[in-house]
Every structure is written in C-alpha cells, then in structure tokens.
Design a protein around this motif. Structure first.
Motif, PDB file in Angstrom:
ATOM      1  N   LEU A 133       0.830  -1.208   0.000  1.00 35.19           N
ATOM      2  CA  LEU A 133       0.000   0.000   0.000  1.00 35.19           C
ATOM      3  C   LEU A 133       0.863   1.256   0.000  1.00 35.19           C
ATOM      4  N   LEU A 134       1.963   1.229   0.747  1.00 36.15           N
ATOM      5  CA  LEU A 134       2.847   2.397   0.786  1.00 36.15           C
ATOM      6  C   LEU A 134       3.525   2.608  -0.555  1.00 36.15           C
ATOM      7  N   GLN A 135       3.971   1.524  -1.176  1.00 31.65           N
ATOM      8  CA  GLN A 135       4.616   1.630  -2.491  1.00 31.65           C
ATOM      9  C   GLN A 135       3.656   2.183  -3.538  1.00 31.65           C
ATOM     10  N   ASN A 136       2.388   1.835  -3.423  1.00 30.73           N
ATOM     11  CA  ASN A 136       1.389   2.283  -4.394  1.00 30.73           C
ATOM     12  C   ASN A 136       0.763   3.618  -4.024  1.00 30.73           C
ATOM     13  N   ALA A 137       1.270   4.246  -2.950  1.00 33.15           N
ATOM     14  CA  ALA A 137       0.780   5.551  -2.488  1.00 33.15           C
ATOM     15  C   ALA A 137      -0.677   5.478  -2.028  1.00 33.15           C
ATOM     16  N   ASP A 138      -1.132   4.294  -1.579  1.00 35.23           N
ATOM     17  CA  ASP A 138      -2.487   4.157  -1.052  1.00 35.23           C
ATOM     18  C   ASP A 138      -2.557   4.525   0.426  1.00 35.23           C
ATOM     19  N   ILE A 139      -1.423   4.555   1.089  1.00 32.77           N
ATOM     20  CA  ILE A 139      -1.334   5.079   2.447  1.00 32.77           C
ATOM     21  C   ILE A 139      -0.191   6.081   2.489  1.00 32.77           C
ATOM     22  N   ASP A 140      -0.231   6.974   3.484  1.00 36.14           N
ATOM     23  CA  ASP A 140       0.795   8.017   3.596  1.00 36.14           C
ATOM     24  C   ASP A 140       1.828   7.707   4.673  1.00 36.14           C
ATOM     25  N   LEU A 141       1.430   6.900   5.651  1.00 34.81           N
ATOM     26  CA  LEU A 141       2.298   6.640   6.793  1.00 34.81           C
ATOM     27  C   LEU A 141       2.134   5.185   7.218  1.00 34.81           C
ATOM     28  N   TYR A 142       3.268   4.529   7.470  1.00 33.15           N
ATOM     29  CA  TYR A 142       3.303   3.109   7.848  1.00 33.15           C
ATOM     30  C   TYR A 142       3.842   3.017   9.261  1.00 33.15           C
ATOM     31  N   ILE A 143       3.118   2.288  10.143  1.00 32.08           N
ATOM     32  CA  ILE A 143       3.561   2.127  11.522  1.00 32.08           C
ATOM     33  C   ILE A 143       3.499   0.647  11.875  1.00 32.08           C
ATOM     34  N   ASN A 144       4.614   0.119  12.408  1.00 28.92           N
ATOM     35  CA  ASN A 144       4.678  -1.290  12.752  1.00 28.92           C
ATOM     36  C   ASN A 144       5.663  -1.465  13.905  1.00 28.92           C
ATOM     37  N   LYS A 145       5.491  -2.528  14.668  1.00 29.54           N
ATOM     38  CA  LYS A 145       6.458  -2.885  15.702  1.00 29.54           C
ATOM     39  C   LYS A 145       7.728  -3.401  15.039  1.00 29.54           C
ATOM     40  N   ASN A 146       8.869  -3.087  15.609  1.00 26.53           N
ATOM     41  CA  ASN A 146      10.144  -3.522  15.058  1.00 26.53           C
ATOM     42  C   ASN A 146      10.323  -5.027  15.222  1.00 26.53           C
ATOM     43  N   THR A 147      10.837  -5.693  14.148  1.00 24.08           N
ATOM     44  CA  THR A 147      11.183  -7.105  14.206  1.00 24.08           C
ATOM     45  C   THR A 147      12.561  -7.275  13.608  1.00 24.08           C
ATOM     46  N   ALA A 148      13.121  -8.454  13.741  1.00 21.81           N
ATOM     47  CA  ALA A 148      14.501  -8.691  13.292  1.00 21.81           C
ATOM     48  C   ALA A 148      14.638  -8.569  11.796  1.00 21.81           C
ATOM     49  N   THR A 149      13.555  -8.786  11.050  1.00 17.60           N
ATOM     50  CA  THR A 149      13.667  -8.790   9.590  1.00 17.60           C
ATOM     51  C   THR A 149      13.204  -7.495   8.959  1.00 17.60           C
ATOM     52  N   ASP A 150      12.793  -6.507   9.773  1.00 20.24           N
ATOM     53  CA  ASP A 150      12.242  -5.307   9.173  1.00 20.24           C
ATOM     54  C   ASP A 150      13.297  -4.346   8.665  1.00 20.24           C
ATOM     55  N   GLY A 151      14.587  -4.665   8.841  1.00 16.83           N
ATOM     56  CA  GLY A 151      15.628  -3.796   8.324  1.00 16.83           C
ATOM     57  C   GLY A 151      15.802  -3.938   6.836  1.00 16.83           C
ATOM     58  N   ALA A 152      15.147  -4.952   6.214  1.00 14.33           N
ATOM     59  CA  ALA A 152      15.259  -5.144   4.777  1.00 14.33           C
ATOM     60  C   ALA A 152      13.909  -5.555   4.215  1.00 14.33           C
TER      61      ALA A 152
END
Length: 292
Positions: A133-152
């Motif tokens: 959704l963020l890549q397609n500009a359908d949302i403006d802001l993304y919020i998520n809890k940090n996980t070990a794989t979210d760095g990539a």
C-alpha cells in the motif's frame, strides 16, 4: 517542441539505434525519424549523424541531449512538487498500521485534537500488505512494531523498484544489498512507459551515483544482458511479472533503514516528502517537537 520529442531524443541518445528507440517509445521508425528531423529544424542544427549501422550524435546533438535530460528532470521535479502541494491541500492523511502498533497509533488523538480540519484515516493490515500500500501511495504513513527482519524489504526498495540478477551472480547468494554495494557494480535500467515510475527510477539511480554509467534499455534487452550473468538490473514494478517468468533471475533484498522510534518502525511514502501533516504525525510518534 513537445515533451514526447525530448523523451524520444533521450532514448535515442541512450540506445543509439532508431529501430530499438522506436520500439521503446511505441512509435514507428518513420515517425521517429520525422520527429528527430523536426527537432533539428526547430533548433537549427543537425543533431544526429545517420548511417546504416549506427547512430552518432553530433557535437550539437550531445549538447541537446543534456538539455533534454535537464529539462525532463526539472519537469519531473516540478510535477512531484505540485503533487505534494495538492496532498498538503487535501487535508487528508491515511495511516496504515499493524495490530502490534495499535497502542502507539492511539497517539493520533492528540494530532486530531490539534488539527480538527484534517481527516485522519486509519487502516489495520498485515505488514506485507502495508508495504504494498505504501509503495502504491495508497497510504501516507506506515507504523509497525520492530522485528529482526524489518531492516530489509524483499524485492523492492523505497522507491518501489525491483533489483534483480542472474542466479550465477555473486550477489544472488547474499541476503541483502546496500546502495554502497550497488555503486561499485555495473547497473542496467529498464525504461518505464509511466512517467511517474520513470521518475522514480531516475531518482534512485541518482541516489546511487550511477546516472553517468547506467545502461538503459527495454525490459527484454535488459533481461538478455542480465542472463549473461555479470550485471545488476533495476526495473519498475510494471516489469515484475515479466521478470518472474525467468526462473534463473533472482530478485535481491535491498537494505532499508526505516525510521525507528523505540520499538516502532515508521515509514513514509515518497509522495509525502513535503506533506506537513505527515511530518507532524512522524514528529508525534518519535517524540520530537510537533509543529503547528
């Protein structure tokens, strides 16, 4: 002089081949020839030296090629700025968040109290859906809890582009790749027929300092080069289906550095770079000063 003509000349300057350029720009070879001749008449100079085997730009043609690059780049930047102005005027912000970030998203109440004229839309989805959704500009802001794989993020990087190599390439076995790594590798780029996506590709290439040595071509040409095993290619999402038809092509993970506040991951879309409401929300979630 039309933007289409500038794009055609830019493609011709890259491919140095009339038939390939005509195919790339979706016009006939004869129409491309007439378009270049019209440009030459308008600028009053010969821009192209033609032969049966190759296309060579004259000295004036090389200078005009830089003019085309600068003009189209300025046009893309202006369009982006105007789009951002429209976003700011819309008084709408859409936030995508995961269930793990529900508690943090409740902070939006503070923003809404300060800005009652701004409509805040909140959507609860899985992390993978929010990335799309963020890549397609359908949302403006993304919020998520940090996980070990979210760095990539797999296959796509911040600009919504795809990096791929042949499975024999050394990078095919790596878990992730950074922009620093890409700066030292031969890079191929696929033309996009969508102006906004082409602008994304050009901006990403500029960030990697590869504007002067990237080789551009059609998706078929780039795939053929990549299959030789020694190059990295970057493409827009419209080419993803074509890439996935080739089992020997591997999409590379790109190392992202999302903005993290404590245990949160906060991402904003490229389309929201100048959106004051999004910036205020990011300030709220990160605990920095909130502007009025």
């Amino acid at each position: 002089m039309r933007f289409e003509q500038l794009k055609q000349f830019l493609a011709l300057g890259s491919l140095r081949h009339f038939r390939q350029t005509a195919e790339q720009t979706n016009i006939s070879t004869s129409a491309l020839t007439r378009s270049i001749q019209t440009l030459e008449e308008e600028v009053g100079h010969q821009l192209v030296s033609r032969s049966t085997r190759s296309v060579v730009l004259t000295r004036e043609g090389e200078r005009f090629l830089k003019f085309c690059q600068n003009t189209l780049e300025s046009y893309h930047d202006t369009r982006k700025h105007l789009d951002n102005l429209q976003l700011n005027d819309s008084q709408n912000v859409t936030i995508g968040y995961t269930f793990a970030a529900v508690e943090q998203v409740s902070l939006c109440a503070q923003f809404m109290a300060r800005h009652p004229d701004v409509k805040v839309n909140m959507r609860l989805y899985s992390k993978d859906v929010l990335d799309t959704l963020l890549q397609n500009a359908d949302i403006d802001l993304y919020i998520n809890k940090n996980t070990a794989t979210d760095g990539a993020m797999r296959a796509h990087f911040t600009h919504g582009l795809v990096i791929f190599v042949h499975n024999s390439h050394p990078l095919a076995a790596t878990q992730s790749v950074s922009t620093i790594t890409l700066q030292h590798c031969p890079l191929l780029g696929c033309f996009s027929q969508t102006l906004s996506l082409q602008a994304r590709l050009e901006e990403a290439v500029k960030e990697m300092h590869k504007s002067n040595d990237i080789r551009l071509g059609s998706i078929n040409e780039i795939i053929n080069y990549v299959r030789q095993g020694n190059a990295i290619a970057i493409a827009t999402p419209e080419h993803l289906e074509r890439i996935e038809l080739h089992d020997e092509l591997v999409q590379i993970t790109f190392e992202q550095a999302p903005q993290v506040s404590n245990d949160l991951i906060i991402k904003t879309g490229e389309h929201t770079a100048d959106n004051v409401h999004v910036n205020n929300l990011v300030s709220l979630f990160t605990g920095t000063t909130l502007s009025a």
